[in-house]
Design an enzyme around this catalytic site. Structure first.
Site, PDB file in Angstrom:
ATOM      1  N   ASN A  54     -26.088  66.247  78.740  1.00  0.00           N
ATOM      2  CA  ASN A  54     -26.879  65.225  78.062  1.00  0.00           C
ATOM      3  C   ASN A  54     -27.590  65.864  76.888  1.00  0.00           C
ATOM      4  O   ASN A  54     -27.899  67.053  76.907  1.00  0.00           O
ATOM      5  CB  ASN A  54     -27.925  64.640  79.027  1.00  0.00           C
ATOM      6  CG  ASN A  54     -28.813  63.591  78.359  1.00  0.00           C
ATOM      7  OD1 ASN A  54     -28.310  62.721  77.635  1.00  0.00           O
ATOM      8  ND2 ASN A  54     -30.119  63.669  78.579  1.00  0.00           N
ATOM      9  N   HIS A  61     -31.130  65.278  74.912  1.00  0.00           N
ATOM     10  CA  HIS A  61     -32.394  64.565  75.053  1.00  0.00           C
ATOM     11  C   HIS A  61     -33.254  64.802  73.810  1.00  0.00           C
ATOM     12  O   HIS A  61     -33.397  65.949  73.378  1.00  0.00           O
ATOM     13  CB  HIS A  61     -33.130  65.047  76.308  1.00  0.00           C
ATOM     14  CG  HIS A  61     -34.422  64.335  76.521  1.00  0.00           C
ATOM     15  ND1 HIS A  61     -34.482  63.030  76.941  1.00  0.00           N
ATOM     16  CD2 HIS A  61     -35.706  64.735  76.332  1.00  0.00           C
ATOM     17  CE1 HIS A  61     -35.755  62.660  77.018  1.00  0.00           C
ATOM     18  NE2 HIS A  61     -36.513  63.674  76.655  1.00  0.00           N
ATOM     19  N   ARG A 112     -28.844  54.568  80.720  1.00  0.00           N
ATOM     20  CA  ARG A 112     -29.053  54.154  82.118  1.00  0.00           C
ATOM     21  C   ARG A 112     -29.230  55.373  83.013  1.00  0.00           C
ATOM     22  O   ARG A 112     -28.371  56.268  83.021  1.00  0.00           O
ATOM     23  CB  ARG A 112     -27.848  53.336  82.634  1.00  0.00           C
ATOM     24  CG  ARG A 112     -27.536  52.083  81.846  1.00  0.00           C
ATOM     25  CD  ARG A 112     -28.630  51.062  81.845  1.00  0.00           C
ATOM     26  NE  ARG A 112     -28.984  50.571  83.170  1.00  0.00           N
ATOM     27  CZ  ARG A 112     -29.972  49.722  83.400  1.00  0.00           C
ATOM     28  NH1 ARG A 112     -30.713  49.261  82.392  1.00  0.00           N
ATOM     29  NH2 ARG A 112     -30.239  49.321  84.622  1.00  0.00           N
TER      30      ARG A 112
HETATM   31  N1  NHR Z   1     -29.438  60.360  85.124  1.00  0.00           N
HETATM   32  C1  NHR Z   1     -29.759  61.390  85.876  1.00  0.00           C
HETATM   33  N2  NHR Z   1     -29.629  61.257  87.201  1.00  0.00           N
HETATM   34  N3  NHR Z   1     -30.233  62.568  85.386  1.00  0.00           N
HETATM   35  C2  NHR Z   1     -30.406  62.708  84.058  1.00  0.00           C
HETATM   36  O1  NHR Z   1     -30.852  63.862  83.586  1.00  0.00           O
HETATM   37  C3  NHR Z   1     -30.107  61.617  83.190  1.00  0.00           C
HETATM   38  C4  NHR Z   1     -29.606  60.440  83.775  1.00  0.00           C
HETATM   39  C5  NHR Z   1     -29.298  59.327  82.971  1.00  0.00           C
HETATM   40  C6  NHR Z   1     -29.527  59.378  81.621  1.00  0.00           C
HETATM   41  C7  NHR Z   1     -30.414  60.506  79.586  1.00  0.00           C
HETATM   42  C8  NHR Z   1     -31.952  60.400  79.495  1.00  0.00           C
HETATM   43  C9  NHR Z   1     -32.482  60.858  78.149  1.00  0.00           C
HETATM   44  O2  NHR Z   1     -31.923  61.776  77.534  1.00  0.00           O
HETATM   45  C10 NHR Z   1     -30.046  60.533  81.026  1.00  0.00           C
HETATM   46  C11 NHR Z   1     -30.320  61.657  81.810  1.00  0.00           C
HETATM   47  C12 NHR Z   1     -32.438  56.695  80.190  1.00  0.00           C
HETATM   48  C13 NHR Z   1     -33.660  56.686  80.852  1.00  0.00           C
HETATM   49  C14 NHR Z   1     -34.262  55.396  81.352  1.00  0.00           C
HETATM   50  O3  NHR Z   1     -35.389  55.362  81.800  1.00  0.00           O
HETATM   51  C15 NHR Z   1     -34.313  57.906  81.056  1.00  0.00           C
HETATM   52  C16 NHR Z   1     -33.737  59.081  80.618  1.00  0.00           C
HETATM   53  C17 NHR Z   1     -32.510  59.086  79.958  1.00  0.00           C
HETATM   54  C18 NHR Z   1     -31.869  57.872  79.742  1.00  0.00           C
HETATM   55  N4  NHR Z   1     -33.497  54.271  81.321  1.00  0.00           N
HETATM   56  C19 NHR Z   1     -33.878  52.948  81.789  1.00  0.00           C
HETATM   57  C20 NHR Z   1     -33.355  52.690  83.217  1.00  0.00           C
HETATM   58  O4  NHR Z   1     -34.005  51.930  83.914  1.00  0.00           O
HETATM   59  C21 NHR Z   1     -33.290  51.844  80.952  1.00  0.00           C
HETATM   60  C22 NHR Z   1     -33.714  51.901  79.508  1.00  0.00           C
HETATM   61  C23 NHR Z   1     -32.844  51.025  78.600  1.00  0.00           C
HETATM   62  O5  NHR Z   1     -31.839  50.446  79.049  1.00  0.00           O
HETATM   63  O6  NHR Z   1     -33.171  50.995  77.392  1.00  0.00           O
HETATM   64  O7  NHR Z   1     -32.280  53.214  83.569  1.00  0.00           O
HETATM   65  O8  NHR Z   1     -33.543  60.374  77.693  1.00  0.00           O
HETATM   66  C1  GAR Z   2     -30.397  60.244  70.284  1.00  0.00           C
HETATM   67  O1  GAR Z   2     -31.604  60.623  69.672  1.00  0.00           O
HETATM   68  C2  GAR Z   2     -30.369  60.743  71.712  1.00  0.00           C
HETATM   69  O2  GAR Z   2     -30.931  62.015  71.878  1.00  0.00           O
HETATM   70  C3  GAR Z   2     -31.207  59.711  72.385  1.00  0.00           C
HETATM   71  O3  GAR Z   2     -30.862  58.483  71.786  1.00  0.00           O
HETATM   72  C4  GAR Z   2     -30.357  58.717  70.485  1.00  0.00           C
HETATM   73  C5  GAR Z   2     -28.949  58.199  70.443  1.00  0.00           C
HETATM   74  O4  GAR Z   2     -28.481  58.230  69.131  1.00  0.00           O
HETATM   75  N1  GAR Z   2     -30.938  59.664  73.783  1.00  0.00           N
HETATM   76  C6  GAR Z   2     -31.763  59.090  74.621  1.00  0.00           C
HETATM   77  O5  GAR Z   2     -32.847  58.657  74.292  1.00  0.00           O
HETATM   78  C7  GAR Z   2     -31.254  59.004  76.028  1.00  0.00           C
HETATM   79  N2  GAR Z   2     -32.203  58.304  76.793  1.00  0.00           N
HETATM   80  P1  GAR Z   2     -26.925  58.012  68.846  1.00  0.00           P
HETATM   81  O6  GAR Z   2     -26.483  56.802  69.641  1.00  0.00           O
HETATM   82  O7  GAR Z   2     -26.900  57.746  67.369  1.00  0.00           O
HETATM   83  O8  GAR Z   2     -26.202  59.260  69.238  1.00  0.00           O
END
Ligand code: NHR
Ligand code: GAR
Length: 219
Positions: A106, A108, A90
């Site tokens: 985080n 990524h 989220r």
């Molecule tokens: N929040 C902020 N403010 N800044 C970051 O750098 C964040 C964050 C929240 C999560 C992880 C990130 C990743 O590593 C993370 C970094 C979810 C989404 C997304 O679009 C994007 C990036 C990351 C995590 N989520 C959708 C949403 O509407 C929902 C998707 C779902 O539920 O499957 O929040 O990739």
């Molecule tokens: C991992 O690849 C992580 O980097 C990615 O989801 C997987 C989680 O695996 N994170 C994201 O995509 C955040 N948006 P895990 O639940 O087995 O650790």
């Protein structure tokens, strides 16, 4: 160091953290594992390790602000010095991120700044990059845009599927996340403005490449 881990899914990164703790390689205490999804398999991993779990279900809140306030309250009850996003899905509000600025990491699944956001493995294949990987970064209000700490590369091979690539990247995630968390727990890693300091020295803006770690850095 007390930490809280946020998950949404399988929790294999959580498992890597637990394994490193149990091996005596990571001086942290996981006060709680919190999921926004009731069915996250990572919750079972936590329970199996005797770690307290909680669910804050985003669907029960009227919007992101309300969800993030509830999440913040749940986290802060455990007084963590570090919040670890481990497959947490989220996007977090500005208010939430400001509250944990400099103490939230985080991981990524891409070589940032390439491919921020979702579906990174599909996009890497589509763009036919030769290398892909994962990056640990401090969380700021810009999604996947915070200062970079540590990354690891994997080759992209002809005929790779997104699933195959994801598995290859995940192996590397399990090596780099415990290392970065360890630095933070040992007081060696800091975010200062838009930079990262390791042992008081600024890192390059690309962060460190795991393959280039020195013995000093891994000690
Ligand atoms: N929040 C902020 N403010 N800044 C970051 O750098 C964040 C964050 C929240 C999560 C992880 C990130 C990743 O590593 C993370 C970094 C979810 C989404 C997304 O679009 C994007 C990036 C990351 C995590 N989520 C959708 C949403 O509407 C929902 C998707 C779902 O539920 O499957 O929040 O990739
Ligand atoms: C991992 O690849 C992580 O980097 C990615 O989801 C997987 C989680 O695996 N994170 C994201 O995509 C955040 N948006 P895990 O639940 O087995 O650790």
């Amino acid at each position: 160091m007390p930490i809280v881990v946020l998950i949404s899914g399988s929790g294999s990164n959580l498992q890597a953290i637990i394994d490193a703790m149990q091996a005596g390689e990571l001086p942290v205490e996981i006060r709680a594992v919190i999921s926004n999804r009731t069915d996250a398999y990572g919750l079972e991993r936590a329970r199996a390790a005797g770690i307290h779990t909680e669910v804050v279900d985003h669907r029960e809140y009227a919007g992101r602000e309300a969800f993030d306030r509830a999440l913040q309250k749940t986290i802060d009850a455990h007084e963590p010095a570090l919040v670890v996003l481990a497959g947490f899905m989220r996007i977090l509000t500005h208010e939430f991120v400001e509250h944990y600025m400099g103490r939230m990491l985080n991981i990524h699944p891409a070589l940032l700044p390439l491919f921020p956001g979702l579906n990174t493995h599909e996009r890497a294949l589509q763009e036919a990059v030769k290398q892909h990987g994962a990056t640990v970064h401090f969380v700021t209000t810009e999604v996947d845009g915070g200062p970079l700490v540590l990354s690891a590369r994997v080759p992209v091979r002809p005929g790779d599927t997104a699933e195959g690539l994801a598995a290859r990247v995940l192996e590397q995630e399990h090596r780099i996340y415990p290392q970065a968390i360890r630095w933070f727990a040992e007081g060696r890693l800091q975010m200062q403005y838009d930079r990262v300091l390791l042992d008081e020295k600024p890192l390059p803006t690309t962060g460190i490449d795991f393959a280039e770690l020195t013995t000093d850095q891994t000690r």
